[in-house]
Write a protein that holds these residues in place. Structure first.
Motif, PDB file in Angstrom:
ATOM      1  N   GLY A  86       3.983  30.741   3.528  1.00  0.00           N
ATOM      2  CA  GLY A  86       4.315  31.080   2.080  1.00  0.00           C
ATOM      3  C   GLY A  86       3.984  30.030   1.121  1.00  0.00           C
ATOM      4  N   GLY A  87       3.522  28.652   1.372  1.00  0.00           N
ATOM      5  CA  GLY A  87       3.358  27.656   0.418  1.00  0.00           C
ATOM      6  C   GLY A  87       4.349  26.604   0.284  1.00  0.00           C
ATOM      7  N   ALA A  88       5.390  26.698   1.033  1.00  0.00           N
ATOM      8  CA  ALA A  88       6.458  25.775   0.589  1.00  0.00           C
ATOM      9  C   ALA A  88       5.821  24.544   1.220  1.00  0.00           C
ATOM     10  CB  ALA A  88       7.857  26.254   1.309  1.00  0.00           C
ATOM     11  N   VAL A  89       6.262  23.304   0.501  1.00  0.00           N
ATOM     12  CA  VAL A  89       6.070  21.942   1.052  1.00  0.00           C
ATOM     13  C   VAL A  89       7.515  21.296   1.517  1.00  0.00           C
ATOM     14  CG1 VAL A  89       5.108  19.838   0.372  1.00  0.00           C
ATOM     15  CG2 VAL A  89       4.134  21.845  -0.664  1.00  0.00           C
ATOM     16  N   THR A  90       7.279  20.645   2.672  1.00  0.00           N
ATOM     17  CA  THR A  90       8.433  20.087   3.033  1.00  0.00           C
ATOM     18  C   THR A  90       8.264  18.725   3.382  1.00  0.00           C
ATOM     19  OG1 THR A  90       8.132  20.820   5.263  1.00  0.00           O
ATOM     20  CG2 THR A  90       9.572  22.243   4.169  1.00  0.00           C
ATOM     21  N   PHE A  91       9.255  17.992   3.352  1.00  0.00           N
ATOM     22  CA  PHE A  91       9.234  16.349   3.698  1.00  0.00           C
ATOM     23  C   PHE A  91      10.271  15.897   4.862  1.00  0.00           C
ATOM     24  CE2 PHE A  91       7.555  17.084  -0.585  1.00  0.00           C
ATOM     25  CZ  PHE A  91       6.538  16.245  -0.475  1.00  0.00           C
ATOM     26  N   ARG A  92      10.481  16.707   5.845  1.00  0.00           N
ATOM     27  CA  ARG A  92      11.880  16.708   6.796  1.00  0.00           C
ATOM     28  C   ARG A  92      11.616  15.374   7.596  1.00  0.00           C
ATOM     29  NH1 ARG A  92      10.158  22.130   7.932  1.00  0.00           N
ATOM     30  NH2 ARG A  92      11.676  23.620   7.418  1.00  0.00           N
ATOM     31  N   PHE A  93      13.015  14.815   7.472  1.00  0.00           N
ATOM     32  CA  PHE A  93      13.034  13.416   8.382  1.00  0.00           C
ATOM     33  C   PHE A  93      12.650  12.326   7.356  1.00  0.00           C
ATOM     34  CE2 PHE A  93      13.412  16.843  11.666  1.00  0.00           C
ATOM     35  CZ  PHE A  93      14.710  16.646  11.529  1.00  0.00           C
ATOM     36  N   HIS A  94      11.977  12.486   5.982  1.00  0.00           N
ATOM     37  CA  HIS A  94      11.144  11.376   5.345  1.00  0.00           C
ATOM     38  C   HIS A  94      12.084  10.275   5.190  1.00  0.00           C
ATOM     39  CE1 HIS A  94      12.946  12.944   1.482  1.00  0.00           C
ATOM     40  NE2 HIS A  94      12.938  11.782   1.192  1.00  0.00           N
ATOM     41  N   GLU A  95      13.443  10.430   5.217  1.00  0.00           N
ATOM     42  CA  GLU A  95      14.577   9.220   5.052  1.00  0.00           C
ATOM     43  C   GLU A  95      14.360   8.484   6.185  1.00  0.00           C
ATOM     44  OE1 GLU A  95      17.094  12.862   6.484  1.00  0.00           O
ATOM     45  OE2 GLU A  95      15.409  12.467   5.359  1.00  0.00           O
ATOM     46  N   THR A  96      14.488   9.185   7.287  1.00  0.00           N
ATOM     47  CA  THR A  96      14.413   8.215   8.540  1.00  0.00           C
ATOM     48  C   THR A  96      13.068   7.572   8.758  1.00  0.00           C
ATOM     49  OG1 THR A  96      15.999  10.073   9.672  1.00  0.00           O
ATOM     50  CG2 THR A  96      14.816   8.520  11.029  1.00  0.00           C
ATOM     51  N   VAL A  97      11.863   8.255   8.605  1.00  0.00           N
ATOM     52  CA  VAL A  97      10.598   7.758   8.716  1.00  0.00           C
ATOM     53  C   VAL A  97      10.707   6.542   7.605  1.00  0.00           C
ATOM     54  CG1 VAL A  97       8.161   8.178   8.460  1.00  0.00           C
ATOM     55  CG2 VAL A  97       9.602   9.753   9.618  1.00  0.00           C
ATOM     56  N   GLY A  98      11.155   6.966   6.329  1.00  0.00           N
ATOM     57  CA  GLY A  98      10.955   5.877   5.414  1.00  0.00           C
ATOM     58  C   GLY A  98      11.814   4.459   5.754  1.00  0.00           C
ATOM     59  N   PRO A 137       0.960  -1.292  -0.099  1.00  0.00           N
ATOM     60  CA  PRO A 137       0.003  -0.055   0.016  1.00  0.00           C
ATOM     61  C   PRO A 137       0.786   1.393   0.091  1.00  0.00           C
ATOM     62  CG  PRO A 137       0.023  -1.133   2.282  1.00  0.00           C
ATOM     63  CD  PRO A 137       0.707  -2.156   1.209  1.00  0.00           C
ATOM     64  N   GLU A 138       2.126   1.289   0.252  1.00  0.00           N
ATOM     65  CA  GLU A 138       2.914   2.416   0.407  1.00  0.00           C
ATOM     66  C   GLU A 138       3.222   2.980  -1.043  1.00  0.00           C
ATOM     67  OE1 GLU A 138       3.391   0.032   3.945  1.00  0.00           O
ATOM     68  OE2 GLU A 138       3.638  -0.653   1.621  1.00  0.00           O
ATOM     69  N   LEU A 139       3.221   1.926  -2.080  1.00  0.00           N
ATOM     70  CA  LEU A 139       3.440   2.360  -3.499  1.00  0.00           C
ATOM     71  C   LEU A 139       2.294   3.240  -3.894  1.00  0.00           C
ATOM     72  CD1 LEU A 139       5.232   2.483  -5.669  1.00  0.00           C
ATOM     73  CD2 LEU A 139       4.104   0.275  -6.624  1.00  0.00           C
ATOM     74  N   PRO A 140       0.924   3.028  -3.961  1.00  0.00           N
ATOM     75  CA  PRO A 140      -0.070   3.900  -4.362  1.00  0.00           C
ATOM     76  C   PRO A 140      -0.134   5.311  -3.485  1.00  0.00           C
ATOM     77  CG  PRO A 140      -0.959   2.242  -3.451  1.00  0.00           C
ATOM     78  CD  PRO A 140       0.515   1.794  -3.538  1.00  0.00           C
ATOM     79  N   ALA A 141       0.067   4.939  -2.116  1.00  0.00           N
ATOM     80  CA  ALA A 141       0.361   6.477  -1.200  1.00  0.00           C
ATOM     81  C   ALA A 141       1.072   7.352  -1.819  1.00  0.00           C
ATOM     82  CB  ALA A 141       0.476   5.771   0.039  1.00  0.00           C
ATOM     83  N   LEU A 142       1.986   7.081  -2.679  1.00  0.00           N
ATOM     84  CA  LEU A 142       2.974   7.997  -3.054  1.00  0.00           C
ATOM     85  C   LEU A 142       2.439   9.119  -4.012  1.00  0.00           C
ATOM     86  CD1 LEU A 142       6.199   5.755  -3.675  1.00  0.00           C
ATOM     87  CD2 LEU A 142       5.653   7.459  -1.716  1.00  0.00           C
ATOM     88  N   SER A 143       1.156   8.694  -4.594  1.00  0.00           N
ATOM     89  CA  SER A 143       0.453   9.704  -5.669  1.00  0.00           C
ATOM     90  C   SER A 143      -0.110  10.605  -4.587  1.00  0.00           C
ATOM     91  CB  SER A 143      -0.394   8.717  -6.289  1.00  0.00           C
ATOM     92  OG  SER A 143      -0.019   7.868  -7.359  1.00  0.00           O
ATOM     93  N   LEU A 144       0.490  11.648  -4.072  1.00  0.00           N
ATOM     94  CA  LEU A 144       0.240  12.751  -3.504  1.00  0.00           C
ATOM     95  C   LEU A 144      -0.479  13.799  -4.249  1.00  0.00           C
ATOM     96  CD1 LEU A 144       3.335  13.233  -1.254  1.00  0.00           C
ATOM     97  CD2 LEU A 144       1.573  12.127  -0.569  1.00  0.00           C
ATOM     98  N   GLU A 145      -1.632  14.217  -3.818  1.00  0.00           N
ATOM     99  CA  GLU A 145      -2.242  15.348  -4.594  1.00  0.00           C
ATOM    100  C   GLU A 145      -1.166  16.499  -4.541  1.00  0.00           C
ATOM    101  OE1 GLU A 145      -6.129  18.166  -3.665  1.00  0.00           O
ATOM    102  OE2 GLU A 145      -5.670  16.581  -2.426  1.00  0.00           O
ATOM    103  N   ILE A 146      -1.038  16.992  -5.922  1.00  0.00           N
ATOM    104  CA  ILE A 146      -0.184  18.060  -5.953  1.00  0.00           C
ATOM    105  C   ILE A 146      -0.824  19.467  -5.787  1.00  0.00           C
ATOM    106  CG2 ILE A 146       1.273  19.372  -7.968  1.00  0.00           C
ATOM    107  CD1 ILE A 146       2.057  16.189  -7.048  1.00  0.00           C
ATOM    108  N   ASP A 147      -0.272  20.431  -4.801  1.00  0.00           N
ATOM    109  CA  ASP A 147      -0.918  21.594  -4.588  1.00  0.00           C
ATOM    110  C   ASP A 147      -0.832  22.461  -5.960  1.00  0.00           C
ATOM    111  OD1 ASP A 147       1.531  23.737  -4.361  1.00  0.00           O
ATOM    112  OD2 ASP A 147       2.081  21.625  -3.966  1.00  0.00           O
ATOM    113  N   GLU A 148      -1.610  23.233  -5.830  1.00  0.00           N
ATOM    114  CA  GLU A 148      -1.967  24.383  -7.019  1.00  0.00           C
ATOM    115  C   GLU A 148      -0.655  24.928  -7.570  1.00  0.00           C
ATOM    116  OE1 GLU A 148      -4.510  27.272  -6.274  1.00  0.00           O
ATOM    117  OE2 GLU A 148      -4.107  27.630  -4.372  1.00  0.00           O
ATOM    118  N   HIS A 149       0.165  25.101  -6.723  1.00  0.00           N
ATOM    119  CA  HIS A 149       1.594  25.843  -6.996  1.00  0.00           C
ATOM    120  C   HIS A 149       2.524  24.800  -7.378  1.00  0.00           C
ATOM    121  CE1 HIS A 149      -0.486  29.717  -5.819  1.00  0.00           C
ATOM    122  NE2 HIS A 149      -0.565  28.940  -4.772  1.00  0.00           N
ATOM    123  N   HIS A 150       2.328  23.449  -7.429  1.00  0.00           N
ATOM    124  CA  HIS A 150       3.381  22.471  -7.867  1.00  0.00           C
ATOM    125  C   HIS A 150       4.489  22.702  -6.843  1.00  0.00           C
ATOM    126  CE1 HIS A 150       0.820  20.776 -10.886  1.00  0.00           C
ATOM    127  NE2 HIS A 150       0.191  21.832 -10.974  1.00  0.00           N
TER     128      HIS A 150
END
Length: 471
Positions: A302-314, A233-246
């Motif tokens: 300001g609209g920025a998107v971050t994924f902090r520590f995603h490598e550790t969680v991943g 299930p982690e694979l389809p979960a990667l299809s994150l909704e893209i925010d309007e500003h990409h």
């Protein structure tokens, strides 16, 4: 093409014929021979019952090289002059809808046996010794069209044996085939039935998919047909909704691109080079490297998107999923470690490291350094050519520094300048935790400053010991 079979096989066919039984080469070996591919497996089906098969095999093997672990399913094996065969009595099977285990009943005809095969391209046989091709479900035509289709209705086939749905997407990866529409529709409607199959069997199919020539195609179908929702299930979960500003890229498509690029960086099969194709650890680490992103996505002011520590969680998510799929501990540990380390290089790209930081990078990667090199390079999917060239140059520089330090210091085998025995001798202590603490301190100095030499290392050790006592 079938005349090229080993003489031992022709002889086996003649022995079954002389005893009054039918024998046919069946399934994958026939398919592969038509495709011009070699096959290590030689699977046969016969009208003979297991006891009758055993009697013939004993005359054929000559030295008694027979195994019968599959006797309960009508299967026996034998070997002669290095030629291994497995022979199964014609079967018809019925299934309990709540279980994948078949209730085996012996059949009477080759055509009936072929009807219970997974796909038409695997439902062909070659009679021995006549070499007559038997193809009651037009598997040869499907081979020419590169189409996967079930011999009987797909709903019946997948209800009987849900693992066949995983085999379908696996064959897409291995053979580059496409799944016929009705067959694909049946997989989509019955995908949940894959949950009754053991994790071990699902893992085997996923591994074969990942090691195939076209894993991206297989993975895309795994998601599109709904199987991944139940097995990965982690694979389809990667299809994150893209925010309007990409503000972030499509993580799912990025992951598939990283996988493609990692495969391109494998050493050729048979070359003996690092990460020789197909490399399961490299491919799985590419597949899992960003699975921590959905859980760590944050929208900043300001609209920025971050994924902090995603490598550790991943890394933790990777280990959990691979354990659930019953991967072995060594493979799981390696893949999770690569996921954890895959972002480490980006600090170097922003500001070149000291020699000590380079040593730490190599030491942390350990035996996975060549995998980390390739995963890091594959993880660059930016369309900004200038940025891509800059990252490539930075990694070229890092690899050159690693090679230079390796020549100077044997960086892959970094050890403190003093071993445990010398530490105990200098400090006048016996085995214990203090020796380990001292060893770690000297290793840190070695990483930071390079080789110290025994004299300086002894002085540093004594100074550390005195400061420790005073503390």
């Amino acid at each position: 093409m079938f005349r090229a079979l080993p003489e031992e096989i022709h002889d086996l066919g003649r022995r079954f014929e002389a005893a009054g039984f039918e024998l046919a080469l069946v399934g994958g070996p026939v398919r592969d021979a038509v495709l011009g591919r070699s096959s290590a497996d030689l699977d046969f089906t016969t009208s003979a019952r297991p006891d009758e098969t055993e009697a013939i095999l004993r005359t054929w093997t000559r030295d008694g090289g027979i195994w019968d672990m599959g006797r309960d399913f009508g299967t026996l094996g034998g070997v002669r002059n290095g030629v291994k065969v497995e022979i199964t009595t014609y079967r018809t099977e019925s299934y309990d809808p709540t279980s994948r285990k078949p209730q085996v009943a012996y059949g009477d005809t080759l055509e009936g046996d072929l009807s219970r095969r997974d796909f038409t391209v695997n439902a062909m046989a070659v009679r021995l010794p006549s070499l007559e091709l038997v193809d009651p479900f037009d598997g040869l035509a499907d081979l020419s069209r590169t189409v996967l289709r079930t011999p009987v209705g797909p709903e019946q086939s997948f209800t009987d044996d849900p693992l066949r749905m995983m085999r379908a997407v696996r064959f897409v990866s291995q053979l580059g085939f496409r799944i016929e529409d009705a067959t694909a529709d049946a997989i989509e409607s019955l995908a949940e039935r894959i949950t009754i199959v053991s994790a071990e069997r699902v893992r085997e199919e996923l591994v074969k998919l990942m090691l195939g020539a076209h894993p991206r195609g297989g993975l895309e179908l795994l998601v599109e047909l709904g199987l991944s929702a139940h097995v990965l299930p982690e694979l389809p979960a990667l299809s994150l909704e893209i925010d309007e500003h990409h503000h972030h890229k499509d993580v799912y498509q990025h992951t598939l691109t990283v996988l493609d690029q990692a495969i391109d960086l494998e050493s050729p099969a048979g070359s003996g080079g690092p990460c020789e194709a197909p490399d399961l650890v490299l491919r799985l680490s590419a597949l899992f490297h960003d699975i921590g992103k959905p859980a760590t996505r944050r929208y900043e002011p300001g609209g920025a998107v971050t994924f902090r520590f995603h490598e550790t969680v991943g890394a933790k998510m990777t280990a959990k999923r691979m354990k659930a799929m019953t991967f072995d501990k060594d493979t799981t540990k390696k893949v999770a470690r690569l996921v954890e380390l895959h972002l480490r290089f980006h600090g170097y790209a922003e500001a070149p490291w000291s020699d000590s930081a380079v040593r730490r990078y190599v030491t942390d990667a350990g035996e996975l350094l060549q995998h980390l090199h390739r995963l890091t390079r594959a993880d660059v999917t930016t369309r900004n050519r200038r940025k891509a060239r800059g990252l490539a140059r930075a990694y070229d520089e890092l690899e050159a520094r690693i090679d230079h330090l390796a020549e100077q210091e044997e960086i892959g085998r970094i050890r403190p300048d003093l071993d445990g025995n010398r530490i105990m001798e200098i400090l006048g202590i016996g085995p214990g935790r203090e020796v380990g603490d001292a060893y770690k301190h000297l290793l840190e100095l070695r990483m930071e400053h390079g080789p110290l030499g025994e004299d300086r290392a002894s002085e540093e050790l004594k100074a550390w010991w005195e400061a420790r006592d005073q503390g």
